[in-house]
Design a protein around this motif. Structure first.
Motif, PDB file in Angstrom:
ATOM      1  N   VAL A  85     -30.111 -14.510  11.498  1.00 36.35           N
ATOM      2  CA  VAL A  85     -31.177 -14.399  12.508  1.00 36.35           C
ATOM      3  C   VAL A  85     -30.752 -15.065  13.810  1.00 36.35           C
ATOM      4  CG1 VAL A  85     -33.538 -15.083  13.091  1.00 36.35           C
ATOM      5  CG2 VAL A  85     -33.036 -14.263  10.802  1.00 36.35           C
ATOM      6  N   LEU A  86     -30.144 -16.240  13.712  1.00 33.77           N
ATOM      7  CA  LEU A  86     -29.727 -16.958  14.918  1.00 33.77           C
ATOM      8  C   LEU A  86     -28.596 -16.227  15.646  1.00 33.77           C
ATOM      9  CD1 LEU A  86     -29.906 -20.646  13.640  1.00 33.77           C
ATOM     10  CD2 LEU A  86     -31.551 -19.427  15.094  1.00 33.77           C
ATOM     11  N   VAL A  87     -27.631 -15.697  14.899  1.00 31.52           N
ATOM     12  CA  VAL A  87     -26.516 -14.981  15.529  1.00 31.52           C
ATOM     13  C   VAL A  87     -26.995 -13.683  16.163  1.00 31.52           C
ATOM     14  CG1 VAL A  87     -24.373 -13.713  15.050  1.00 31.52           C
ATOM     15  CG2 VAL A  87     -24.697 -16.015  14.119  1.00 31.52           C
ATOM     16  N   VAL A  88     -27.722 -12.864  15.384  1.00 32.47           N
ATOM     17  CA  VAL A  88     -28.207 -11.579  15.909  1.00 32.47           C
ATOM     18  C   VAL A  88     -29.224 -11.809  17.021  1.00 32.47           C
ATOM     19  CG1 VAL A  88     -29.447  -9.453  15.341  1.00 32.47           C
ATOM     20  CG2 VAL A  88     -27.687 -10.317  13.793  1.00 32.47           C
ATOM     21  N   GLY A  89     -30.109 -12.783  16.828  1.00 34.30           N
ATOM     22  CA  GLY A  89     -31.101 -13.083  17.860  1.00 34.30           C
ATOM     23  C   GLY A  89     -30.458 -13.503  19.169  1.00 34.30           C
ATOM     24  N   THR A  90     -29.474 -14.383  19.087  1.00 29.29           N
ATOM     25  CA  THR A  90     -28.764 -14.824  20.290  1.00 29.29           C
ATOM     26  C   THR A  90     -28.009 -13.661  20.932  1.00 29.29           C
ATOM     27  OG1 THR A  90     -28.530 -17.045  19.372  1.00 29.29           O
ATOM     28  CG2 THR A  90     -27.050 -16.452  21.182  1.00 29.29           C
ATOM     29  N   TRP A  91     -27.355 -12.864  20.102  1.00 28.41           N
ATOM     30  CA  TRP A  91     -26.591 -11.711  20.601  1.00 28.41           C
ATOM     31  C   TRP A  91     -27.504 -10.744  21.348  1.00 28.41           C
ATOM     32  CZ3 TRP A  91     -23.221  -8.379  16.766  1.00 28.41           C
ATOM     33  CH2 TRP A  91     -22.427  -7.490  17.488  1.00 28.41           C
ATOM     34  N   THR A  92     -28.676 -10.451  20.777  1.00 24.29           N
ATOM     35  CA  THR A  92     -29.575  -9.483  21.413  1.00 24.29           C
ATOM     36  C   THR A  92     -30.217 -10.027  22.685  1.00 24.29           C
ATOM     37  OG1 THR A  92     -31.386 -10.142  19.937  1.00 24.29           O
ATOM     38  CG2 THR A  92     -30.071  -8.221  19.273  1.00 24.29           C
ATOM     39  N   VAL A  93     -30.368 -11.331  22.777  1.00 26.81           N
ATOM     40  CA  VAL A  93     -30.910 -11.929  23.998  1.00 26.81           C
ATOM     41  C   VAL A  93     -29.821 -12.002  25.073  1.00 26.81           C
ATOM     42  CG1 VAL A  93     -31.821 -14.071  25.003  1.00 26.81           C
ATOM     43  CG2 VAL A  93     -32.761 -13.204  22.861  1.00 26.81           C
ATOM     44  N   ALA A  94     -28.616 -12.411  24.681  1.00 29.66           N
ATOM     45  CA  ALA A  94     -27.516 -12.569  25.636  1.00 29.66           C
ATOM     46  C   ALA A  94     -26.983 -11.233  26.152  1.00 29.66           C
ATOM     47  CB  ALA A  94     -26.383 -13.361  24.986  1.00 29.66           C
ATOM     48  N   ASP A  95     -26.988 -10.206  25.284  1.00 30.03           N
ATOM     49  CA  ASP A  95     -26.451  -8.899  25.657  1.00 30.03           C
ATOM     50  C   ASP A  95     -27.376  -7.798  25.138  1.00 30.03           C
ATOM     51  OD1 ASP A  95     -24.898  -6.757  26.416  1.00 30.03           O
ATOM     52  OD2 ASP A  95     -23.300  -7.130  24.947  1.00 30.03           O
ATOM     53  N   PRO A  96     -28.510  -7.579  25.799  1.00 30.84           N
ATOM     54  CA  PRO A  96     -29.492  -6.601  25.322  1.00 30.84           C
ATOM     55  C   PRO A  96     -28.922  -5.188  25.136  1.00 30.84           C
ATOM     56  CG  PRO A  96     -30.387  -7.867  27.153  1.00 30.84           C
ATOM     57  CD  PRO A  96     -28.939  -8.219  27.032  1.00 30.84           C
ATOM     58  N   GLY A  97     -27.900  -4.844  25.878  1.00 35.57           N
ATOM     59  CA  GLY A  97     -27.312  -3.518  25.767  1.00 35.57           C
ATOM     60  C   GLY A  97     -26.432  -3.330  24.537  1.00 35.57           C
TER      61      GLY A  97
END
Length: 140
Positions: A85-97
């Motif tokens: 959750v933390l990795v995917v959540g951070t990834w989706t916030v940092a790089d929404p595309g």
């Protein structure tokens, strides 16, 4: 029935089983629908949702099963879930595309009222607190 088994399915443990069960239904049904209708649009996102559903299913099973082995397996899976959750959540916030479509864990589970980030934290607390209580009872 052992005290460990009884503890995992009593009190707040019942709520955890129920919430994980709801998440199983939500994540699995979502991923099955998405993978069968539009997999080519966002294969990584849909596969991650399926993985989340399987993790939720396994955690639900271990909580219901009870016992020390099940508790240890649940702790490992909840820690892995939280990391995911933390990795995917951070990834989706940092790089929404990076994800053309959301996963269960996108933006720390915002589409699921942040339950995906709160659930493993709560479960780990419950599982580890119960373990500490068992150790104190044995020492007494």
């Amino acid at each position: 029935m052992t005290s460990t088994r009884r503890e995992l399915t009593s009190g707040p443990g019942i709520l955890l089983v129920w919430l994980y069960g709801v998440m199983v239904v939500g994540a699995v049904s979502r991923s099955v629908y998405e993978m069968s209708t539009k997999f080519d649009r966002a294969p990584l996102a849909y596969t991650l949702s399926a993985v989340a559903g399987l993790v939720y299913l396994f955690i639900t099973y271990t909580l219901v099963r009870g016992g020390e082995r099940a508790r240890r397996a649940a702790v490992v899976c909840c820690a892995a879930e939280l990391l995911g959750v933390l990795v995917v959540g951070t990834w989706t916030v940092a790089d929404p595309g990076a994800f053309p479509d959301a996963t269960v864990w996108s933006e720390f589970g915002m589409g699921y009222l942040f339950i995906p980030v709160l659930l493993p934290v709560t479960a780990l607390y419950w599982l580890l607190r119960g373990r500490a209580d068992d150790r104190q009872a044995v020492a007494a």
